[in-house]
Scaffold this motif. Structure first.
Motif, mmCIF file in Angstrom:
data_model
loop_
_atom_site.group_PDB
_atom_site.id
_atom_site.type_symbol
_atom_site.label_atom_id
_atom_site.label_comp_id
_atom_site.label_asym_id
_atom_site.label_seq_id
_atom_site.Cartn_x
_atom_site.Cartn_y
_atom_site.Cartn_z
ATOM 1 N N ARG A 1 0.814 -1.219 0.000
ATOM 2 C CA ARG A 1 0.000 0.000 0.000
ATOM 3 C C ARG A 1 0.846 1.266 0.000
ATOM 4 N NH1 ARG A 1 -5.225 -1.430 0.731
ATOM 5 N NH2 ARG A 1 -5.647 -3.421 1.770
ATOM 6 N N VAL A 2 2.159 1.136 0.117
ATOM 7 C CA VAL A 2 3.069 2.283 0.105
ATOM 8 C C VAL A 2 3.737 2.348 -1.267
ATOM 9 C CG1 VAL A 2 5.092 3.365 1.144
ATOM 10 C CG2 VAL A 2 3.472 2.092 2.578
ATOM 11 N N GLY A 3 3.450 3.405 -2.023
ATOM 12 C CA GLY A 3 4.075 3.616 -3.321
ATOM 13 C C GLY A 3 5.154 4.681 -3.222
ATOM 14 N N VAL A 4 6.203 4.540 -4.021
ATOM 15 C CA VAL A 4 7.337 5.463 -3.979
ATOM 16 C C VAL A 4 7.533 6.090 -5.352
ATOM 17 C CG1 VAL A 4 9.816 5.701 -3.567
ATOM 18 C CG2 VAL A 4 8.460 4.142 -2.142
ATOM 19 N N LEU A 5 7.707 7.414 -5.359
ATOM 20 C CA LEU A 5 7.994 8.175 -6.571
ATOM 21 C C LEU A 5 9.338 8.872 -6.397
ATOM 22 C CD1 LEU A 5 4.488 9.848 -6.905
ATOM 23 C CD2 LEU A 5 5.387 8.123 -8.479
ATOM 24 N N VAL A 6 10.221 8.729 -7.367
ATOM 25 C CA VAL A 6 11.482 9.465 -7.350
ATOM 26 C C VAL A 6 11.207 10.876 -7.861
ATOM 27 C CG1 VAL A 6 13.792 9.660 -8.336
ATOM 28 C CG2 VAL A 6 12.925 7.426 -7.595
ATOM 29 N N GLU A 7 11.643 11.872 -7.088
ATOM 30 C CA GLU A 7 11.342 13.260 -7.435
ATOM 31 C C GLU A 7 12.485 13.899 -8.193
ATOM 32 O OE1 GLU A 7 9.846 17.458 -5.406
ATOM 33 O OE2 GLU A 7 10.444 15.780 -4.126
ATOM 34 N N LEU A 8 12.142 14.513 -9.315
ATOM 35 C CA LEU A 8 13.097 15.244 -10.139
ATOM 36 C C LEU A 8 12.950 16.737 -9.864
ATOM 37 C CD1 LEU A 8 15.203 15.242 -12.475
ATOM 38 C CD2 LEU A 8 13.256 15.522 -14.041
ATOM 39 N N GLY A 9 14.037 17.397 -9.514
ATOM 40 C CA GLY A 9 13.995 18.829 -9.261
ATOM 41 C C GLY A 9 14.718 19.609 -10.338
ATOM 42 N N VAL A 10 14.997 20.865 -10.045
ATOM 43 C CA VAL A 10 15.753 21.720 -10.958
ATOM 44 C C VAL A 10 16.820 22.444 -10.136
ATOM 45 C CG1 VAL A 10 13.851 22.052 -12.558
ATOM 46 C CG2 VAL A 10 14.150 23.657 -10.672
ATOM 47 N N VAL B 1 15.939 15.350 -6.899
ATOM 48 C CA VAL B 1 17.302 15.127 -7.385
ATOM 49 C C VAL B 1 17.559 16.019 -8.593
ATOM 50 C CG1 VAL B 1 17.474 12.777 -6.489
ATOM 51 C CG2 VAL B 1 16.512 13.162 -8.759
ATOM 52 N N ARG B 2 18.820 16.377 -8.776
ATOM 53 C CA ARG B 2 19.156 17.396 -9.772
ATOM 54 C C ARG B 2 19.606 16.842 -11.120
ATOM 55 N NH1 ARG B 2 16.316 20.315 -6.310
ATOM 56 N NH2 ARG B 2 17.299 22.280 -5.708
ATOM 57 N N SER B 3 19.676 15.534 -11.271
ATOM 58 C CA SER B 3 20.123 14.991 -12.560
ATOM 59 C C SER B 3 19.459 13.658 -12.824
ATOM 60 C CB SER B 3 21.651 14.819 -12.574
ATOM 61 O OG SER B 3 22.031 13.759 -11.703
ATOM 62 N N THR B 4 19.417 13.308 -14.109
ATOM 63 C CA THR B 4 18.867 12.013 -14.504
ATOM 64 C C THR B 4 19.689 10.873 -13.925
ATOM 65 O OG1 THR B 4 17.949 12.916 -16.547
ATOM 66 C CG2 THR B 4 18.325 10.546 -16.477
ATOM 67 N N ALA B 5 21.010 11.028 -13.930
ATOM 68 C CA ALA B 5 21.878 9.964 -13.408
ATOM 69 C C ALA B 5 21.603 9.719 -11.930
ATOM 70 C CB ALA B 5 23.335 10.335 -13.626
ATOM 71 N N ALA B 6 21.453 10.807 -11.145
ATOM 72 C CA ALA B 6 21.180 10.658 -9.718
ATOM 73 C C ALA B 6 19.811 10.033 -9.496
ATOM 74 C CB ALA B 6 21.265 12.016 -9.025
ATOM 75 N N ALA B 7 18.845 10.398 -10.338
ATOM 76 C CA ALA B 7 17.502 9.834 -10.202
ATOM 77 C C ALA B 7 17.500 8.338 -10.503
ATOM 78 C CB ALA B 7 16.535 10.566 -11.135
ATOM 79 N N LEU B 8 18.267 7.924 -11.506
ATOM 80 C CA LEU B 8 18.353 6.502 -11.830
ATOM 81 C C LEU B 8 19.012 5.718 -10.700
ATOM 82 C CD1 LEU B 8 19.203 6.573 -15.629
ATOM 83 C CD2 LEU B 8 17.367 5.234 -14.575
ATOM 84 N N ASP B 9 20.072 6.273 -10.140
ATOM 85 C CA ASP B 9 20.726 5.601 -9.013
ATOM 86 C C ASP B 9 19.752 5.446 -7.840
ATOM 87 O OD1 ASP B 9 23.118 5.337 -10.345
ATOM 88 O OD2 ASP B 9 24.040 7.117 -9.449
ATOM 89 N N LEU B 10 18.971 6.473 -7.595
ATOM 90 C CA LEU B 10 18.025 6.412 -6.486
ATOM 91 C C LEU B 10 16.926 5.397 -6.774
ATOM 92 C CD1 LEU B 10 17.330 7.598 -3.738
ATOM 93 C CD2 LEU B 10 16.051 9.402 -4.893
ATOM 94 N N ALA B 11 16.458 5.345 -8.010
ATOM 95 C CA ALA B 11 15.430 4.356 -8.376
ATOM 96 C C ALA B 11 15.949 2.936 -8.178
ATOM 97 C CB ALA B 11 15.005 4.574 -9.825
ATOM 98 N N ARG B 12 17.203 2.710 -8.516
ATOM 99 C CA ARG B 12 17.779 1.379 -8.312
ATOM 100 C C ARG B 12 17.832 1.037 -6.831
ATOM 101 N NH1 ARG B 12 21.990 3.667 -12.247
ATOM 102 N NH2 ARG B 12 21.125 3.125 -14.307
ATOM 103 N N ALA B 13 18.112 2.056 -6.005
ATOM 104 C CA ALA B 13 18.152 1.818 -4.557
ATOM 105 C C ALA B 13 16.762 1.494 -4.020
ATOM 106 C CB ALA B 13 18.715 3.052 -3.848
#
Length: 451
Positions: A180-189, A196-208
C-alpha cells in the motif's frame, strides 16, 4: 473555535457535525453550535450568526471550477489528485472527490494524518517522509486497512537516506501493508525546491528503491520551480522540464525499474501550467525491447477549486487549453469600512491576518451599503485600489473626489462593507477556520478548515 465533531454528521456532509463557537472568526455565536445548526433555515450573510470580516465562497463558482478540471482531465485520460493544502477543507475536497478525483495530495505529515482522518483512501504526499515517528504511524495506519480496500499512500524520495528510513520504518510490516506504500522518485531543478538534480542521480536512487524491495511507481516533480510566468520563453522552459520528466520515466521503464507490473506513474503539479503538462506527459513510453509501457499521468493542482483574482487569474492555463472554460474566482473576503478619514481614502477592517499578500494585494470588487431598511445588495465597486495592509487594517484608495461625490458604485461610507478578491488562495485559507458557502446572500453551508 472549530474542530471536534459532537453533533450528528450527515452521511453526505460529515463536516455538518463540526463544532464552531464564539471564538470562530467570521461567526458571532453565543455558544457552541454545529455547522448544521448555523446553516439551518439558510441564513443570509447579513444575519446575526455572521460577522465581518467574513470569508465567503460562491457555491456555483466552486462547482464550475471543479467541473471544468474534472472534465478536462477525464477527456485527456489524466488522473487528478488535488492538492488539498490550498484549503485543508473536508467540505471542498468532497466536491473534488465526487467529481472523480483519484485521491488527495498533501504537503506535510500532519496534512496526511488529517486527510486520512477524513477517510480519504488514496493520498499522495508530495514530499519525502523523513521522521521515523511518521513512518511508524503510516505503517500502523495502513496495517489497519481491511483486506480488499483501495487504500494506498504514495511518497516522494530524493535521497538514499529517505529510502533507508522507509526500509527501517516498514520493517516487520506484512506484504499487504508494504504494497500500500508507493514510492515516486522526485526530479527537481538546480536552485529549485526538492528533488534530485540529474537524470543519473535519479536513476541511481530508483535502483536503490527497487533493491530495497519498495514499490517504485515512477517519477514526480513540480514544474512551478521552472518558471514564474507564462511568456513564450517560460512556457518553453516548462515544456522542456516536462520532457525531461517523461524521459526519466522512460529510462525507468527501459531498465525495468517501474512500469512492469503496473503503469508507470508520471506526476506533475499543473496549477499554472496544466496546458503544458497535458501536452507533454500523457501517452505510453518505450520500454525493454521497444515494447510500449503504459503510463498514468497524475496531476496535483489544488488552487483551482477557488481560483483567485490575482496570480492564478494571470497564469490561468484554462484559457490556453482548447475547449476548456476559464476558471473563476470563488473566494471573497468581506470587511467593514472603519473610517473615511480624508478624501480619497477608506480604511477597512481587513488585514494581513485575513487575506493573502505574499504575491499581490487584494482587489476591491463589491460595495455593500447600509440603509435605514437594512443592507442593500452588493454593487460593483469601481475606481479603487488597495495600497497597503496592516495587521487588521486595509488602505483603500478611492478615485479623487469619489468618496462623497462620485457615482453610487464608488461612494464609500463608514459602516459599509467591501468585498475583496484575493491572490494566491493558499495563504488566505490558512487565516480562517470556516468559510461561508453562499448562493447570493444565502449561506447554504459552512466549509470548516483544518490547520
Amino acid at each position: 473555535m472549530t474542530g471536534s465533531t459532537t453533533g450528528p454528521a450527515q452521511p453526505d456532509r460529515p463536516w455538518a457535525g463540526d463544532v464552531v463557537g464564539p471564538r470562530t472568526k467570521g461567526l458571532r455565536l453565543a455558544g457552541l453550535a454545529t455547522v448544521a445548526d448555523v446553516v439551518a433555515g439558510t441564513p443570509r450573510v447579513t444575519d446575526d450568526p455572521f460577522s465581518w470580516p467574513l470569508l465567503t465562497l460562491d457555491d456555483a463558482t466552486l462547482d464550475h471550477n471543479v467541473g471544468v478540471v474534472a472534465r478536462v482531465c477525464a477527456e485527456r485520460g489524466v488522473e487528478h489528485a488535488p492538492h488539498v493544502k490550498t484549503t485543508m477543507s473536508r467540505a471542498l475536497y468532497a466536491r473534488q472527490a465526487a467529481a472523480g478525483a483519484w485521491g488527495a495530495t498533501v504537503a506535510t505529515p500532519a496534512q496526511l494524518r488529517t486527510v486520512r482522518d477524513w477517510g480519504v483512501p488514496r493520498v499522495l504526499l508530495a514530499n519525502e517522509l523523513l521522521d521515523p515517528r511518521e513512518i511508524a504511524w503510516l505503517r500502523d495506519d495502513l496495517a489497519r486497512v481491511a483486506a480488499g480496500a483501495e487504500d494506498e499512500v504514495w511518497l516522494c524520495v530524493d535521497s538514499t537516506h529517505g529510502v533507508d528510513l522507509l526500509v527501517r520504518g516498514l520493517a516487520g510490516a506484512d506484504d499487504a501493508t508494504r504494497a500500500r506504500v508507493g514510492v515516486l522518485v522526485e526530479l527537481g531543478v538546480p536552485g529549485g525546491r526538492t528533488g534530485v538534480r540529474s537524470t543519473a542521480a535519479a536513476l541511481d536512487l530508483a535502483r536503490a528503491v527497487r533493491a530495497a524491495g519498495l514499490r517504485l511507481l515512477g517519477v514526480t516533480g513540480y514544474e512551478g520551480s521552472v518558471a514564474g510566468g507564462t511568456s513564450d520563453d517560460e512556457l518553453a522552459a516548462v515544456a522542456a522540464w516536462c520532457d525531461d520528466l517523461r524521459d526519466l520515466g522512460t529510462a525507468f521503464a527501459r531498465e525495468g525499474l517501474a512500469g512492469v507490473d503496473e503503469p508507470l506513474v508520471l506526476s506533475a503539479g499543473g496549477s499554472s501550467f496544466l496546458d503544458v503538462v497535458l501536452a507533454a506527459l500523457p501517452g505510453p513510453v518505450p520500454g525493454p525491447d521497444g515494447r510500449e509501457v503504459a503510463t498514468r499521468v497524475v496531476v496535483r493542482s489544488g488552487a483551482y477549486v477557488t481560483h483567485d483574482h490575482g496570480f492564478y487569474g494571470r497564469t490561468d492555463p484554462w484559457s490556453r487549453i482548447p475547449g476548456a472554460e476559464p476558471l473563476r474566482g470563488a473566494a471573497t473576503v468581506w470587511g467593514q469600512v472603519l473610517s473615511v478619514p480624508e478624501p480619497g481614502l477608506a480604511i477597512c477592517g481587513v488585514g494581513r491576518r485575513d487575506v493573502s499578500f505574499d504575491i499581490d494585494l487584494p482587489v476591491a470588487l463589491w460595495l455593500r451599503s447600509q440603509s435605514d431598511d437594512g443592507w442593500l445588495a452588493p454593487r460593483e465597486l469601481a475606481g479603487t485600489r488597495v495600497t497597503a495592509l496592516n495587521d487588521q487594517h486595509l488602505y483603500l484608495a478611492l478615485a479623487a473626489g469619489e468618496a462623497t461625490t462620485g457615482p453610487a458604485t464608488a461612494q464609500v461610507r463608514p459602516g459599509d462593507v467591501v468585498g475583496f478578491g484575493i491572490s494566491h488562495p493558499c495563504t488566505t485559507f490558512d487565516r480562517w477556520r470556516v468559510a461561508a458557502v453562499v448562493r447570493g446572500d444565502e449561506v447554504v453551508d459552512l466549509a470548516t478548515i483544518d490547520l
